[in-house]
Motif scaffolding. Sequence first.
Motif, PDB file in Angstrom:
ATOM      1  N   LEU A 134     -81.991 -13.516  22.354  1.00  0.00           N
ATOM      2  CA  LEU A 134     -81.335 -14.602  22.019  1.00  0.00           C
ATOM      3  C   LEU A 134     -80.937 -14.224  20.477  1.00  0.00           C
ATOM      4  CD1 LEU A 134     -83.717 -17.533  23.227  1.00  0.00           C
ATOM      5  CD2 LEU A 134     -81.026 -17.199  23.691  1.00  0.00           C
ATOM      6  N   GLN A 135     -81.704 -13.706  19.627  1.00  0.00           N
ATOM      7  CA  GLN A 135     -81.180 -13.257  18.406  1.00  0.00           C
ATOM      8  C   GLN A 135     -80.283 -12.305  18.328  1.00  0.00           C
ATOM      9  OE1 GLN A 135     -82.119 -15.046  15.592  1.00  0.00           O
ATOM     10  NE2 GLN A 135     -83.485 -16.224  16.636  1.00  0.00           N
ATOM     11  N   LEU A 136     -80.230 -11.101  19.097  1.00  0.00           N
ATOM     12  CA  LEU A 136     -79.284 -10.362  19.222  1.00  0.00           C
ATOM     13  C   LEU A 136     -77.891 -10.939  19.538  1.00  0.00           C
ATOM     14  CD1 LEU A 136     -81.000  -7.066  20.603  1.00  0.00           C
ATOM     15  CD2 LEU A 136     -80.278  -7.545  18.236  1.00  0.00           C
ATOM     16  N   VAL A 137     -77.787 -11.822  20.483  1.00  0.00           N
ATOM     17  CA  VAL A 137     -76.674 -12.299  20.832  1.00  0.00           C
ATOM     18  C   VAL A 137     -76.140 -13.362  19.812  1.00  0.00           C
ATOM     19  CG1 VAL A 137     -75.558 -14.200  22.492  1.00  0.00           C
ATOM     20  CG2 VAL A 137     -77.015 -12.202  23.403  1.00  0.00           C
ATOM     21  N   ALA A 138     -77.161 -14.063  19.294  1.00  0.00           N
ATOM     22  CA  ALA A 138     -76.576 -14.934  18.090  1.00  0.00           C
ATOM     23  C   ALA A 138     -76.051 -14.136  16.806  1.00  0.00           C
ATOM     24  CB  ALA A 138     -77.971 -15.535  17.363  1.00  0.00           C
ATOM     25  N   ALA A 139     -76.838 -12.895  16.636  1.00  0.00           N
ATOM     26  CA  ALA A 139     -76.148 -12.020  15.324  1.00  0.00           C
ATOM     27  C   ALA A 139     -74.853 -11.473  15.837  1.00  0.00           C
ATOM     28  CB  ALA A 139     -77.310 -10.931  15.300  1.00  0.00           C
ATOM     29  N   SER A 140     -74.453 -11.233  17.014  1.00  0.00           N
ATOM     30  CA  SER A 140     -73.217 -10.631  17.204  1.00  0.00           C
ATOM     31  C   SER A 140     -72.215 -11.722  17.575  1.00  0.00           C
ATOM     32  CB  SER A 140     -73.617  -9.873  18.274  1.00  0.00           C
ATOM     33  OG  SER A 140     -73.855 -10.259  19.769  1.00  0.00           O
ATOM     34  N   THR A 141     -72.647 -12.932  18.075  1.00  0.00           N
ATOM     35  CA  THR A 141     -71.565 -13.922  18.201  1.00  0.00           C
ATOM     36  C   THR A 141     -71.630 -15.150  17.161  1.00  0.00           C
ATOM     37  OG1 THR A 141     -73.284 -15.451  19.474  1.00  0.00           O
ATOM     38  CG2 THR A 141     -72.025 -13.654  20.737  1.00  0.00           C
ATOM     39  N   GLY A 142     -72.387 -15.246  16.321  1.00  0.00           N
ATOM     40  CA  GLY A 142     -72.544 -16.147  15.330  1.00  0.00           C
ATOM     41  C   GLY A 142     -72.935 -17.637  15.982  1.00  0.00           C
ATOM     42  N   ILE A 143     -73.482 -17.574  16.968  1.00  0.00           N
ATOM     43  CA  ILE A 143     -73.868 -18.999  17.588  1.00  0.00           C
ATOM     44  C   ILE A 143     -75.408 -18.716  17.279  1.00  0.00           C
ATOM     45  CG2 ILE A 143     -74.267 -20.239  19.714  1.00  0.00           C
ATOM     46  CD1 ILE A 143     -71.366 -19.617  19.143  1.00  0.00           C
ATOM     47  N   ALA A 144     -76.173 -19.705  16.636  1.00  0.00           N
ATOM     48  CA  ALA A 144     -77.387 -19.842  16.147  1.00  0.00           C
ATOM     49  C   ALA A 144     -78.364 -19.819  17.438  1.00  0.00           C
ATOM     50  CB  ALA A 144     -77.651 -21.112  15.328  1.00  0.00           C
ATOM     51  N   ALA A 145     -79.547 -18.997  17.517  1.00  0.00           N
ATOM     52  CA  ALA A 145     -80.157 -19.310  18.508  1.00  0.00           C
ATOM     53  C   ALA A 145     -80.864 -20.726  18.844  1.00  0.00           C
ATOM     54  CB  ALA A 145     -81.746 -18.319  18.187  1.00  0.00           C
ATOM     55  N   GLU A 146     -81.005 -21.329  17.916  1.00  0.00           N
ATOM     56  CA  GLU A 146     -81.370 -22.476  18.048  1.00  0.00           C
ATOM     57  C   GLU A 146     -80.522 -23.510  18.659  1.00  0.00           C
ATOM     58  OE1 GLU A 146     -81.294 -21.147  15.063  1.00  0.00           O
ATOM     59  OE2 GLU A 146     -83.417 -20.595  14.894  1.00  0.00           O
ATOM     60  N   THR A 147     -79.155 -23.187  18.556  1.00  0.00           N
ATOM     61  CA  THR A 147     -78.228 -24.033  19.430  1.00  0.00           C
ATOM     62  C   THR A 147     -78.250 -23.607  20.749  1.00  0.00           C
ATOM     63  OG1 THR A 147     -76.770 -23.956  17.390  1.00  0.00           O
ATOM     64  CG2 THR A 147     -75.752 -24.439  19.522  1.00  0.00           C
ATOM     65  N   MET A 148     -78.652 -22.212  21.176  1.00  0.00           N
ATOM     66  CA  MET A 148     -78.545 -21.905  22.539  1.00  0.00           C
ATOM     67  C   MET A 148     -79.819 -22.405  23.343  1.00  0.00           C
ATOM     68  SD  MET A 148     -77.269 -17.659  22.220  1.00  0.00           S
ATOM     69  CE  MET A 148     -77.673 -17.381  20.593  1.00  0.00           C
ATOM     70  N   THR A 149     -80.891 -22.772  22.684  1.00  0.00           N
ATOM     71  CA  THR A 149     -82.018 -23.062  23.119  1.00  0.00           C
ATOM     72  C   THR A 149     -82.509 -24.627  23.143  1.00  0.00           C
ATOM     73  OG1 THR A 149     -83.372 -22.723  21.310  1.00  0.00           O
ATOM     74  CG2 THR A 149     -83.114 -20.972  22.803  1.00  0.00           C
ATOM     75  N   GLY A 150     -81.400 -25.455  22.722  1.00  0.00           N
ATOM     76  CA  GLY A 150     -81.763 -26.960  22.721  1.00  0.00           C
ATOM     77  C   GLY A 150     -81.838 -27.664  24.117  1.00  0.00           C
ATOM     78  N   ARG A 151     -82.399 -28.501  24.174  1.00  0.00           N
ATOM     79  CA  ARG A 151     -82.911 -29.204  25.506  1.00  0.00           C
ATOM     80  C   ARG A 151     -81.783 -29.988  25.864  1.00  0.00           C
ATOM     81  NH1 ARG A 151     -85.691 -26.001  27.831  1.00  0.00           N
ATOM     82  NH2 ARG A 151     -87.326 -27.204  28.882  1.00  0.00           N
ATOM     83  N   ASP A 152     -80.884 -30.542  24.943  1.00  0.00           N
ATOM     84  CA  ASP A 152     -79.545 -31.366  25.390  1.00  0.00           C
ATOM     85  C   ASP A 152     -78.778 -30.557  26.145  1.00  0.00           C
ATOM     86  OD1 ASP A 152     -81.072 -33.658  24.401  1.00  0.00           O
ATOM     87  OD2 ASP A 152     -80.126 -33.394  22.362  1.00  0.00           O
ATOM     88  N   ARG A 153     -77.829 -30.990  26.700  1.00  0.00           N
ATOM     89  CA  ARG A 153     -76.487 -30.245  27.237  1.00  0.00           C
ATOM     90  C   ARG A 153     -75.972 -29.591  26.054  1.00  0.00           C
ATOM     91  NH1 ARG A 153     -74.072 -30.590  31.858  1.00  0.00           N
ATOM     92  NH2 ARG A 153     -71.801 -30.004  31.803  1.00  0.00           N
ATOM     93  N   LEU A 154     -75.753 -28.051  26.390  1.00  0.00           N
ATOM     94  CA  LEU A 154     -75.231 -27.233  25.485  1.00  0.00           C
ATOM     95  C   LEU A 154     -73.639 -27.294  25.349  1.00  0.00           C
ATOM     96  CD1 LEU A 154     -77.267 -24.193  26.054  1.00  0.00           C
ATOM     97  CD2 LEU A 154     -77.811 -26.080  24.444  1.00  0.00           C
ATOM     98  N   PRO A 155     -73.289 -27.257  24.270  1.00  0.00           N
ATOM     99  CA  PRO A 155     -71.702 -26.910  24.184  1.00  0.00           C
ATOM    100  C   PRO A 155     -71.322 -25.740  25.138  1.00  0.00           C
ATOM    101  CG  PRO A 155     -72.634 -27.284  22.080  1.00  0.00           C
ATOM    102  CD  PRO A 155     -73.732 -26.996  22.768  1.00  0.00           C
ATOM    103  N   PRO A 156     -70.230 -25.634  25.664  1.00  0.00           N
ATOM    104  CA  PRO A 156     -69.851 -24.564  26.359  1.00  0.00           C
ATOM    105  C   PRO A 156     -69.970 -23.068  25.812  1.00  0.00           C
ATOM    106  CG  PRO A 156     -68.380 -26.293  26.812  1.00  0.00           C
ATOM    107  CD  PRO A 156     -69.057 -26.715  25.484  1.00  0.00           C
ATOM    108  N   VAL A 157     -69.716 -23.079  24.476  1.00  0.00           N
ATOM    109  CA  VAL A 157     -69.702 -21.760  24.039  1.00  0.00           C
ATOM    110  C   VAL A 157     -71.177 -21.203  23.689  1.00  0.00           C
ATOM    111  CG1 VAL A 157     -69.733 -22.574  21.397  1.00  0.00           C
ATOM    112  CG2 VAL A 157     -68.842 -20.348  22.070  1.00  0.00           C
ATOM    113  N   ALA A 158     -72.096 -22.421  23.422  1.00  0.00           N
ATOM    114  CA  ALA A 158     -73.335 -22.130  23.307  1.00  0.00           C
ATOM    115  C   ALA A 158     -74.088 -21.783  24.581  1.00  0.00           C
ATOM    116  CB  ALA A 158     -74.266 -23.045  22.583  1.00  0.00           C
ATOM    117  N   CYS A 159     -73.674 -22.231  25.663  1.00  0.00           N
ATOM    118  CA  CYS A 159     -74.119 -22.166  27.024  1.00  0.00           C
ATOM    119  C   CYS A 159     -73.646 -20.632  27.394  1.00  0.00           C
ATOM    120  CB  CYS A 159     -73.417 -23.095  27.917  1.00  0.00           C
ATOM    121  SG  CYS A 159     -74.100 -22.921  29.635  1.00  0.00           S
ATOM    122  N   ARG A 160     -72.624 -20.186  27.204  1.00  0.00           N
ATOM    123  CA  ARG A 160     -72.225 -18.833  27.491  1.00  0.00           C
ATOM    124  C   ARG A 160     -72.849 -17.810  26.737  1.00  0.00           C
ATOM    125  NH1 ARG A 160     -70.492 -21.930  30.821  1.00  0.00           N
ATOM    126  NH2 ARG A 160     -68.365 -21.797  31.926  1.00  0.00           N
TER     127      ARG A 160
END
Length: 133
Positions: A21-47
């Motif tokens: 998660l952290q490597l993907v966050a560092a390379s995409t600019g999408i925070a790891a916390e955004t990717m692991t939220g329990r609510d429905r994720l925005p499409p870019v965070a989901c990808r």
Amino acid sequence: MTEAYVVPVMEADRIRAGLALQLVAASTGIAAETMTGRDRLPPVACRARWLAMYLAHIAFGWPLERVAHAFGVNRATASTACRWIEDERDRPVLDALLDRLEDCVRLIVEAGGLDLSQALGNRTVAGRIGGPA
């Protein structure tokens, strides 16, 4: 029963999933916390989370069920993620990114575990990291 069933996951698997998660966050600019939220994720965070799942599947050699457990999703979600990323690898930019991320993960994992208590000798880990040396 109103609580969701949570599969017990080894701490080592959580750490490695966190690395992906952290490597993907560092390379995409999408925070790891955004990717692991329990609510429905925005499409870019989901990808981005799908990229991390695929990275864990390929770089660690994990079966899809283990990926699902480590990321806190069901096996069908992990399977969809990996299938989508595999299809998207036809795009040279994404393929090159994944190759670099896989190499990075392998280098980190192959570096091996370091027992800080042995490496630091008589010094305490807390003293070495946060306090005076």
